[in-house]
Write an enzyme that holds these catalytic residues in place. Structure first.
Site, mmCIF file in Angstrom:
data_model
loop_
_atom_site.group_PDB
_atom_site.id
_atom_site.type_symbol
_atom_site.label_atom_id
_atom_site.label_comp_id
_atom_site.label_asym_id
_atom_site.label_seq_id
_atom_site.Cartn_x
_atom_site.Cartn_y
_atom_site.Cartn_z
ATOM 1 N N CYS A 39 30.764 43.323 35.001
ATOM 2 C CA CYS A 39 31.801 43.916 35.846
ATOM 3 C C CYS A 39 33.122 43.273 35.468
ATOM 4 O O CYS A 39 33.229 42.040 35.442
ATOM 5 C CB CYS A 39 31.482 43.657 37.318
ATOM 6 N N CYS A 150 36.922 48.767 32.744
ATOM 7 C CA CYS A 150 36.018 48.963 33.887
ATOM 8 C C CYS A 150 34.720 49.541 33.349
ATOM 9 O O CYS A 150 34.738 50.378 32.431
ATOM 10 C CB CYS A 150 36.627 49.907 34.922
#
Length: 232
Positions: A39, A150
């Site tokens: 992440c 992302c």
């Protein structure tokens, strides 16, 4: 997948670090040989603390993505798109400038991309209009390289490439991180035997059915063996 507490992109750095620390503690109980912080927001806010606390190697996604961007850029004008947390942290900008001090880095938060990806709207008119709006300031800076900062954004790569044109390199942090992990495991003598059989096991903190549906867009039919874990 911390499905009970996402998105991380709008959480404070302290909260992200706390969540990441809880996940690390759980993973270490499963006797893992390495942890990948897949992440971008958690990598931006929590990687150093996780590396300090872990008994195994911990790799994030920011460093590999920054290295690939520097390698790809010809003009040293690099764009970054990510969550609000990633952009506010300036983690990519710092990592890029360590490698390329004269780089000009422009970062843009794109919070609407994640829900669009999770809805499967990869090539809708609405997605294209939103992308055009987000990308406008990056076009104005004449970037030649764009970091997809992302985990969700690579599923929009085709649309982004159409909007930006063939002269702008798109950097998928996930691909670069996988290559970095393979190298690190090899250097540490931790790689699996070439003939070893692999299995995928997924752990989520809520809504396993939803996770399976969204996860299949990333990993296909591998998303089957799902365990639900509740954090206190």
């Amino acid at each position: 997948g911390d499905t009970a507490r996402v998105p991380y992109g709008n959480k404070s750095p302290d909260t992200v670090r706390r969540y990441a620390s809880e996940i690390l503690a759980f993973l270490l109980t499963r006797d893992v040989k390495m942890v990948v912080v897949a992440c971008n927001t958690a990598s931006a806010h929590a990687l150093e603390s996780l590396q300090r606390d872990a008994s195994v190697p911990v790799e994030g996604v920011v460093g590999p993505g920054a290295r690939a961007a520097v390698k790809a850029s010809r003009s040293h004008r690099i764009g970054v798109i990510g969550t609000a947390g990633v952009v506010k942290s300036a983690a990519y900008e710092r990592a890029i400038k360590v490698l390329l001090p004269d780089a000009q880095v422009r970062s843009v938060a794109c919070p609407l991309f994640v829900p669009l990806v999770e809805e499967g709207w990869f090539d809708r008119d609405a997605t294209r209009l939103i992308a055009r709006e987000y990308l406008a300031p990056l076009r104005a800076e004449a970037i030649d390289t764009l970091v997809l900062g992302c985990t969700h954004y690579p599923l929009l790569k085709a649309l982004l490439a159409e909007e930006l044109g063939p002269d702008i390199a798109l950097i998928d942090s996930a691909e670069e991180t996988a290559a970095a992990v393979a190298k690190e495991l090899w250097q540490a003598g931790l790689e699996a035997h070439p003939d070893a059989e692999s299995q995928s096991h997924f752990v989520v903190s809520d809504a396993p059915d939803q996770f399976a549906s969204v996860g299949a867009r990333f990993l296909g039919d591998r998303v089957k063996d799902i365990e639900t874990l509740t954090f206190s």
